[in-house]
Design a protein around this motif. Sequence first.
Motif, PDB file in Angstrom:
ATOM      1  N   THR A 162      89.293  40.321 -41.677  1.00  0.00           N
ATOM      2  CA  THR A 162      88.055  39.544 -41.606  1.00  0.00           C
ATOM      3  C   THR A 162      88.375  38.077 -41.882  1.00  0.00           C
ATOM      4  OG1 THR A 162      87.570  39.975 -43.921  1.00  0.00           O
ATOM      5  CG2 THR A 162      86.612  41.500 -42.314  1.00  0.00           C
ATOM      6  N   ALA A 163      87.462  37.187 -41.512  1.00  0.00           N
ATOM      7  CA  ALA A 163      87.736  35.740 -41.579  1.00  0.00           C
ATOM      8  C   ALA A 163      87.546  35.193 -42.989  1.00  0.00           C
ATOM      9  CB  ALA A 163      86.853  35.010 -40.576  1.00  0.00           C
ATOM     10  N   GLN A 164      88.490  35.549 -43.878  1.00  0.00           N
ATOM     11  CA  GLN A 164      88.504  34.976 -45.231  1.00  0.00           C
ATOM     12  C   GLN A 164      89.938  34.966 -45.742  1.00  0.00           C
ATOM     13  OE1 GLN A 164      86.038  37.331 -47.838  1.00  0.00           O
ATOM     14  NE2 GLN A 164      86.622  39.245 -46.852  1.00  0.00           N
ATOM     15  N   TRP A 165      90.210  34.065 -46.680  1.00  0.00           N
ATOM     16  CA  TRP A 165      91.581  33.898 -47.181  1.00  0.00           C
ATOM     17  C   TRP A 165      91.555  33.310 -48.579  1.00  0.00           C
ATOM     18  CZ3 TRP A 165      95.856  35.957 -45.346  1.00  0.00           C
ATOM     19  CH2 TRP A 165      97.094  35.499 -45.814  1.00  0.00           C
ATOM     20  N   ASN A 166      92.592  33.640 -49.356  1.00  0.00           N
ATOM     21  CA  ASN A 166      92.767  33.048 -50.676  1.00  0.00           C
ATOM     22  C   ASN A 166      93.464  31.690 -50.509  1.00  0.00           C
ATOM     23  OD1 ASN A 166      93.553  32.254 -53.212  1.00  0.00           O
ATOM     24  ND2 ASN A 166      94.860  34.021 -53.627  1.00  0.00           N
ATOM     25  N   PRO A 167      92.780  30.573 -50.811  1.00  0.00           N
ATOM     26  CA  PRO A 167      93.341  29.235 -50.542  1.00  0.00           C
ATOM     27  C   PRO A 167      94.536  28.851 -51.415  1.00  0.00           C
ATOM     28  CG  PRO A 167      91.208  29.052 -51.619  1.00  0.00           C
ATOM     29  CD  PRO A 167      91.408  30.499 -51.338  1.00  0.00           C
ATOM     30  N   GLN A 168      94.938  29.746 -52.336  1.00  0.00           N
ATOM     31  CA  GLN A 168      96.143  29.489 -53.147  1.00  0.00           C
ATOM     32  C   GLN A 168      97.348  30.267 -52.624  1.00  0.00           C
ATOM     33  OE1 GLN A 168      96.069  27.153 -55.597  1.00  0.00           O
ATOM     34  NE2 GLN A 168      93.990  26.890 -54.825  1.00  0.00           N
ATOM     35  N   GLU A 169      97.122  31.113 -51.625  1.00  0.00           N
ATOM     36  CA  GLU A 169      98.162  32.065 -51.186  1.00  0.00           C
ATOM     37  C   GLU A 169      98.793  31.618 -49.864  1.00  0.00           C
ATOM     38  OE1 GLU A 169      98.097  36.532 -49.502  1.00  0.00           O
ATOM     39  OE2 GLU A 169      96.901  36.262 -51.317  1.00  0.00           O
ATOM     40  N   GLY A 170      99.974  31.008 -49.952  1.00  0.00           N
ATOM     41  CA  GLY A 170     100.641  30.510 -48.747  1.00  0.00           C
ATOM     42  C   GLY A 170     101.223  31.626 -47.898  1.00  0.00           C
ATOM     43  N   PHE A 171     101.106  31.494 -46.603  1.00  0.00           N
ATOM     44  CA  PHE A 171     101.655  32.465 -45.655  1.00  0.00           C
ATOM     45  C   PHE A 171     103.108  32.098 -45.343  1.00  0.00           C
ATOM     46  CE2 PHE A 171     102.219  33.446 -41.000  1.00  0.00           C
ATOM     47  CZ  PHE A 171     102.238  34.818 -41.106  1.00  0.00           C
ATOM     48  N   LEU A 172     104.013  33.080 -45.368  1.00  0.00           N
ATOM     49  CA  LEU A 172     105.430  32.861 -45.053  1.00  0.00           C
ATOM     50  C   LEU A 172     106.010  31.647 -45.810  1.00  0.00           C
ATOM     51  CD1 LEU A 172     105.641  33.684 -41.247  1.00  0.00           C
ATOM     52  CD2 LEU A 172     106.228  35.133 -43.183  1.00  0.00           C
ATOM     53  N   LEU A 173     105.822  31.690 -47.117  1.00  0.00           N
ATOM     54  CA  LEU A 173     106.376  30.681 -48.032  1.00  0.00           C
ATOM     55  C   LEU A 173     105.799  29.274 -47.831  1.00  0.00           C
ATOM     56  CD1 LEU A 173     110.129  31.823 -48.150  1.00  0.00           C
ATOM     57  CD2 LEU A 173     108.203  32.711 -49.443  1.00  0.00           C
ATOM     58  N   GLN A 174     104.641  29.193 -47.161  1.00  0.00           N
ATOM     59  CA  GLN A 174     103.909  27.923 -47.151  1.00  0.00           C
ATOM     60  C   GLN A 174     103.331  27.707 -48.553  1.00  0.00           C
ATOM     61  OE1 GLN A 174     100.976  28.549 -44.057  1.00  0.00           O
ATOM     62  NE2 GLN A 174     102.304  27.753 -42.450  1.00  0.00           N
ATOM     63  N   ARG A 175     103.084  26.429 -48.897  1.00  0.00           N
ATOM     64  CA  ARG A 175     102.524  26.116 -50.209  1.00  0.00           C
ATOM     65  C   ARG A 175     101.278  25.262 -50.038  1.00  0.00           C
ATOM     66  NH1 ARG A 175     108.154  24.013 -53.017  1.00  0.00           N
ATOM     67  NH2 ARG A 175     109.307  25.986 -52.889  1.00  0.00           N
ATOM     68  N   PRO A 176     100.310  25.397 -50.940  1.00  0.00           N
ATOM     69  CA  PRO A 176      99.141  24.512 -50.877  1.00  0.00           C
ATOM     70  C   PRO A 176      99.591  23.051 -50.829  1.00  0.00           C
ATOM     71  CG  PRO A 176      98.756  26.257 -52.463  1.00  0.00           C
ATOM     72  CD  PRO A 176     100.190  26.397 -52.024  1.00  0.00           C
ATOM     73  N   GLY A 177      99.001  22.287 -49.916  1.00  0.00           N
ATOM     74  CA  GLY A 177      99.332  20.869 -49.815  1.00  0.00           C
ATOM     75  C   GLY A 177     100.561  20.557 -48.980  1.00  0.00           C
ATOM     76  N   ASP A 178     101.150  21.553 -48.301  1.00  0.00           N
ATOM     77  CA  ASP A 178     102.302  21.285 -47.426  1.00  0.00           C
ATOM     78  C   ASP A 178     101.929  20.312 -46.309  1.00  0.00           C
ATOM     79  OD1 ASP A 178     104.647  22.530 -48.266  1.00  0.00           O
ATOM     80  OD2 ASP A 178     104.178  24.453 -47.339  1.00  0.00           O
ATOM     81  N   VAL A 179     102.955  19.672 -45.740  1.00  0.00           N
ATOM     82  CA  VAL A 179     102.793  18.888 -44.507  1.00  0.00           C
ATOM     83  C   VAL A 179     103.535  19.681 -43.426  1.00  0.00           C
ATOM     84  CG1 VAL A 179     103.170  16.687 -43.332  1.00  0.00           C
ATOM     85  CG2 VAL A 179     102.691  16.730 -45.794  1.00  0.00           C
ATOM     86  N   ILE A 180     102.787  20.143 -42.418  1.00  0.00           N
ATOM     87  CA  ILE A 180     103.320  21.079 -41.427  1.00  0.00           C
ATOM     88  C   ILE A 180     103.320  20.443 -40.036  1.00  0.00           C
ATOM     89  CG2 ILE A 180     102.853  23.297 -40.256  1.00  0.00           C
ATOM     90  CD1 ILE A 180     101.707  24.308 -42.930  1.00  0.00           C
ATOM     91  N   LEU A 181     104.467  20.461 -39.390  1.00  0.00           N
ATOM     92  CA  LEU A 181     104.541  19.983 -38.004  1.00  0.00           C
ATOM     93  C   LEU A 181     104.223  21.139 -37.071  1.00  0.00           C
ATOM     94  CD1 LEU A 181     105.487  17.619 -36.025  1.00  0.00           C
ATOM     95  CD2 LEU A 181     107.672  18.831 -35.947  1.00  0.00           C
ATOM     96  N   ASN A 182     103.346  20.892 -36.089  1.00  0.00           N
ATOM     97  CA  ASN A 182     103.120  21.919 -35.068  1.00  0.00           C
ATOM     98  C   ASN A 182     103.697  21.475 -33.730  1.00  0.00           C
ATOM     99  OD1 ASN A 182     102.304  24.217 -33.698  1.00  0.00           O
ATOM    100  ND2 ASN A 182     100.520  23.148 -32.913  1.00  0.00           N
ATOM    101  N   PRO A 183     104.869  22.018 -33.350  1.00  0.00           N
ATOM    102  CA  PRO A 183     105.461  21.661 -32.055  1.00  0.00           C
ATOM    103  C   PRO A 183     105.090  22.634 -30.937  1.00  0.00           C
ATOM    104  CG  PRO A 183     107.080  22.817 -33.393  1.00  0.00           C
ATOM    105  CD  PRO A 183     105.779  22.842 -34.157  1.00  0.00           C
ATOM    106  N   GLY A 184     104.341  23.691 -31.245  1.00  0.00           N
ATOM    107  CA  GLY A 184     104.118  24.769 -30.270  1.00  0.00           C
ATOM    108  C   GLY A 184     102.706  24.831 -29.721  1.00  0.00           C
ATOM    109  N   PRO A 185     102.524  25.541 -28.591  1.00  0.00           N
ATOM    110  CA  PRO A 185     101.192  25.679 -27.994  1.00  0.00           C
ATOM    111  C   PRO A 185     100.319  26.624 -28.821  1.00  0.00           C
ATOM    112  CG  PRO A 185     102.789  26.952 -26.732  1.00  0.00           C
ATOM    113  CD  PRO A 185     103.557  26.265 -27.828  1.00  0.00           C
TER     114      PRO A 185
END
Length: 491
Positions: A162-185
């Motif tokens: 369902t469309a909900q998430w824990n905002p402290q829980e990073g996916f695949l070792l992401q961390r709150p406040g990361d800077v993420i580059l999106n190079p993909g479609p």
Amino acid sequence: MSSHQVSLSTILAYHAQREPGRVAVIVGDERVTYAELDARSNRRARLMAVQGVGFGDFVTVALPNGLAFYETVFGLWKLGAIPNIVSAKMARPEMEAILDLVRPRLFIGEAPVPGLAALSETPQGLDMHSADALPEIVSPHWKAMTSGGSTGRPKVIVDAMTAQWNPQEGFLLQRPGDVILNPGPLYHNAPFHCVTMGMFVGATIIEMQRFDALRALQLIEEHGVTWVTMVPTMMHRIWRLGPDVLAQHSLPSLRMMLHMAAPCAPWLKEAWIGWLGAERVWEYYGTTEGIGSTIISGVDWLDHRGSVGQVRPGYEMKILDAAGRELPTGEVGEVYFRPEAGPGSTYRYLGSQSIRIGEWETMGDLGSMDADGYLFLSDRRNDLIISGGANIYPAEVEAALEAHPAVRGSAVIGLPSEEWGAVVHAIVQPVEGASLDEAELLDFVAGRMARFKLPKRIEFTDEPLRDEAGKVRRAALRQARLTPTEGAPLD
């Protein structure tokens, strides 16, 4: 860590309230904060509600990477609707097949068929709608991604979450406040999943819109990017910039480069580990269906060269033969997974059937496990070439071809042969301006693999052989050569 779940309908506001100036997305020179993106997606939501979109409705989104895409997807979650993401450039027959499966309430983009309720990327009247918060709601499914599937018939994968998430829980070792580059479609699952999950924990997304090797390095350094996911095609293009360029970019801010979605040639992975360091180069193997996945750090990879890692917590993995028997360590069979909550707990298909043996399910990938539970992939069952009774894995031949400095990309397929059953046919895209002949390339590859795996024929083309997500559409390439038509496109 808090286990507090926040609805995706209010997650932008959640981050905006905690850090009002936090930037959500940067596209070119435009910086949009979480508060601004929240307001913009509220307007989009109200505009889509006028078109009849509500709780549990599918809405097909065919937009290029850009701010309108982000506004639309978050706007749909604000209505409790389900975004069905497709390529804006999808061929009409494939698009029609998907629309037939999904029956969307609304189409966002250039409508492919008359009579379909649609809104354009820049619809009229958007500014007339209020930017105020909407009532909180939780969509029953947070996404419905599309896949051509190995058979070439489109299918839709409706995520069970369902469309909900824990905002402290990073996916695949992401961390709150990361800077993420999106190079993909964003119409591909890996970029969509990683980028939106990053935003759920308050990351800033640097949206490239279109991949360019040198620009990717420049953006990582300019914005202090900490986390990026790439496909091996992108890694290959960056590596081909050459040692002089790479020496100028040590990417000090980058904590994690995670590659996925296609097999990575060991020589290329080793090259990246040598450049960035083993602790920063990671690999993930998983499926849009979410039935199971593996992950491996560069440090572990050096001890288990060629592996895609051990199964992640919450899943189990087995290697089974065609009769469903578990195979011993080191033997190649089909990779089967079982999620903690059992089969069918992570997704459902529209337009396809699951392949299960009891509670175990497969996507058709072939592989083996070592004594420590590390998975080594061979190829997809549908792509396996059996020539003279020997099993040949196209990905292995492609990796050998692409190690040649004048090869930009390759696709290896099996074509029928009376004598051999099938023969290995390589389609090669040379680097622009490079001169390459069949004998020289065969000689190069012969030094890297067993003789029976060598291509019987090499065909040169200037057509791209992989899509933007690095996937080879082997079924389409093979079909084009079995039923050649004048001027038929390669992909």
